[in-house]
Every structure is written in C-alpha cells, then in structure tokens.
Design an enzyme around this catalytic site. Structure first.
Site, PDB file in Angstrom:
ATOM      1  N   SER A  47       0.825  -1.217   0.000  1.00 27.58           N
ATOM      2  CA  SER A  47       0.000   0.000   0.000  1.00 27.58           C
ATOM      3  C   SER A  47       0.847   1.250   0.000  1.00 27.58           C
ATOM      4  CB  SER A  47      -0.856   0.079   1.261  1.00 27.58           C
ATOM      5  OG  SER A  47      -1.528  -1.082   1.506  1.00 27.58           O
ATOM      6  N   HIS A 106      -0.626  -2.050  -7.559  1.00 24.23           N
ATOM      7  CA  HIS A 106      -1.390  -1.867  -6.320  1.00 24.23           C
ATOM      8  C   HIS A 106      -2.894  -1.857  -6.584  1.00 24.23           C
ATOM      9  CE1 HIS A 106      -2.566   0.845  -2.730  1.00 24.23           C
ATOM     10  NE2 HIS A 106      -2.638  -0.416  -2.395  1.00 24.23           N
ATOM     11  N   GLU A 120      -2.898   0.996  -9.299  1.00 22.30           N
ATOM     12  CA  GLU A 120      -1.751   1.903  -9.428  1.00 22.30           C
ATOM     13  C   GLU A 120      -0.550   1.089  -9.918  1.00 22.30           C
ATOM     14  OE1 GLU A 120      -2.052   5.379  -6.067  1.00 22.30           O
ATOM     15  OE2 GLU A 120      -1.689   3.376  -5.318  1.00 22.30           O
ATOM     16  N   ASN A 180      -3.055   6.441  -1.543  1.00 23.17           N
ATOM     17  CA  ASN A 180      -2.884   6.426  -0.085  1.00 23.17           C
ATOM     18  C   ASN A 180      -2.231   7.698   0.439  1.00 23.17           C
ATOM     19  OD1 ASN A 180      -4.256   4.126   0.598  1.00 23.17           O
ATOM     20  ND2 ASN A 180      -2.506   2.795   0.195  1.00 23.17           N
TER      21      ASN A 180
END
Ligand code: CAA
Length: 284
Positions: free
Chosen positions: A120, A141, A153, A192
């Site tokens: 993450s 991701h 991602e 994130n």
C-alpha cells in the site's frame, strides 16, 4: 510478452482478491501460502467472493467453476519457477516482503518475468534491491475489494525498466480489464498519500470525542457521496493495514496528518483489525 502463468504470494484480504481477478481473467494462478490452514482460508475467501459475483449476476456458474479450476495453492515457493508474473501480497512488513523478493529472485527462472508488489505504501525500490533484477520489479497496487474496484496503481521505482512498466500497464488494462494509473515510488503513491491522512483525521475525531463514528461516516456518505464513511472504510481496509501505511508515510514524510493516531495503534495491539477480525470500530 503474453502473460499466462501467474502467482500471488499471500491469500489474505488483498492476495485472495487479486488471485480471483487473475483467475477470472483466464490466467493460470498459483497462490503461495505459509501453511495448509491459511491456504484453506484463502481458497474459501475466493470461493465466497466468486459465489457472490454469481449471485450479483456478474458471472455465470460455469465461469466461477472455471476460475476456481485455474487456481492452485502451494506452500512451496519453488513451484513458482515457471511464472511470468508474480504479485506479492504478503502482510505489510518490510522485512518479510524483502525476503520474499530475495526468494523469488532465486526461484523464478524466466529472465523476462515481472516481480510485482501490492504494497500500500512501502518503497518499491527496497524490494527491487533485494533481487538481482531491480529493473523487473514494480508496484501493482489493487484496491479493496479487488474484484470490484476498477483502479490499479502501477508504481515504477527509479530502476524499473520502461518496458516493464508498459507491459504491466497493458496487462492491467487489456487482460484484467482494470483502469491503470501511473504512480511514482513515493510514500503512499497517489491514492494512499491522499486517503491515509483522511482516515487518520477521522480516527482522531473519534479519539478526541469531536464526533461519533456514526456521524463522521454519515457526514461523508451523505455530504460528499462517498460509498462508505472513513471509519467504516478503515475497518474494511483493515486497521493493521491502515496503521502500517500511516507509519510508513509518516516515517518518510514527517507529515503530521499521517501520524498514526494512538487509538489506531491500541486497537491493532488489541487484535481489533476491522471486518477481517470481526470487530474494529464496528462489529461484523
Ligand atoms: N464480485 C464481483 N462484483 C461484486 C462482488 C463480487 N464479489 N460483490 C459486489 N459486486 C458488485 C455489485 O454487483 C455491484 O455492482 P453494480 O454497481 O454494477 O451493481 C457493486 O459491486 C457494489 O456492490 P453492492 O451494491 O452489493 O455493494 P456492497 O455493499 O456489497 O459493496 C463496496 C460495496 C463495493 C465495498 C462499496 O461500499 C465501496 O466501493 N466502498 C469503498 C471501497 C473503497 O474505498 N476501497 C478502497 C480502499 S483503499 C485500498 O484498498 C488501498 C489501500 O492500500 C489501503
């Protein structure tokens, strides 16, 4: 390069979801787990989600059975020797991930194979440097729940080869049918870097008694059209994953917005991890 032989390391929340996405896309998938008990739980997780997809009319039962038939579990990383793509989705522990990449480097024989991490927020370059082929390592991701969320991602480190980034991006779009976006190997990548400070702020509101969790969630659902509020979302992501992501972003950036709230740390210490443990801020 036509990717057919894939593997996923780990079958927790994210690993199981990613393995399901790969199998539904017609790929051969090996899932590597640490023991038979965790493997059985991972398989059950995938079966449950595929059955839900059938109930929701997203898949027919033949396609579900075919996807399950393309999945094989193993505890022996040596069985990944012929894989063309491996996606690591182990728990968010840097040392564990580094050792997995070092092992993959030894066992995966195809020099064209791509070694990816679903981390993450941890630096991709550190995993790349655990291998002798850093140019073939990148972040891929997914978002939870991976079978439903369309975004992926694609995270390039400073050493990722352009050709590897291009192949991974094309694979995500054309084979998996997901929407890839390009992110740099910076703390939290794109999503994130924005989401974790938001979740931490919401948890701080609960911690300080500023508002109830129900009102915070209702506020963001009703006021900003989020599908679920931040406290419920933190429970769904996993409070342990939220904590590790916050620690990782805060350590590198020093941004106080991502400083893990003490309440979050205490809840993780208590084993209250959210949906996956049956209790977090809410009960499941
Ligand atoms: N397989 C395939 N499709 C499924 C499915 C399954 N197992 N389960 C549900 N779906 C589909 C449904 O058919 C429905 O599709 P349509 O909209 O086309 O009808 C859609 O998914 C939503 O399903 P439901 O209406 O049944 O809603 P739900 O309550 O079951 O699920 C949710 C809701 C998808 C989880 C939604 O609340 C949501 O999007 N929440 C936010 C999730 C989010 O923000 N995730 C990102 C987390 S951050 C992260 O993961 C990154 C990190 O590194 C921390």
């Amino acid at each position: 390069m036509s990717i057919q032989r894939t593997a996923v390391i780990g079958s927790g929340l994210m690993g199981a979801g990613i393995a399901e996405v790969l199998a539904k896309s017609g790929l051969d998938v090996i899932v590597r787990e640490i023991n038979d008990e965790v493997s059985a739980a991972g398989r059950a997780r995938i079966e449950k989600s595929l059955t839900r997809a059938v109930e929701k009319g997203k898949l027919d039962s033949e396609a579900r059975d075919a996807a399950l038939g393309r999945l094989r579990f193993t505890t022996d990383i040596g069985e990944l020797a012929d894989r063309q793509l491996v996606i690591e989705a182990a728990s968010e522990n840097e040392d564990i991930k580094k050792s997995i990449f070092a092992e993959l480097d030894k066992v995966v024989t195809d020099p064209e194979a791509i070694l990816a991490s679903n981390t993450s927020s941890m630096p991709i370059i550190r995993f790349a440097q655990s291998t002798s082929r850093p140019e073939r390592v990148l972040g891929v991701h997914f978002f939870n729940p991976a079978p439903v969320q369309p975004l992926v991602e694609v995270v390039s480190s400073v050493l990722t080869a352009d050709s590897v980034r291009e192949t991974a991006t094309e694979f995500v779009a054309e084979v998996l049918g997901k929407n890839p976006i390009q992110a740099q190997d910076r703390p939290g990548f794109i999503v994130n870097a924005l989401l974790i400070p938001f979740l931490c702020s919401a948890i701080r509101m609960v911690e300080s008694g500023f508002a109830t969790k129900e009102d915070i969630d209702a506020g963001m659902v009703g006021g900003c059209a989020h599908p679920m509020g931040p406290i419920k979302l933190a429970d769904m992501v996993g409070l342990d994953t939220c904590l590790y992501a916050a620690e990782s972003i805060y350590t590198e950036t020093g941004d106080p917005a991502s400083k893990p709230p003490v309440l979050l740390s205490r809840m993780v210490d208590a084993g209250l991890l959210g949906v996956k443990s049956g209790r977090g801020f809410y009960e499941y």
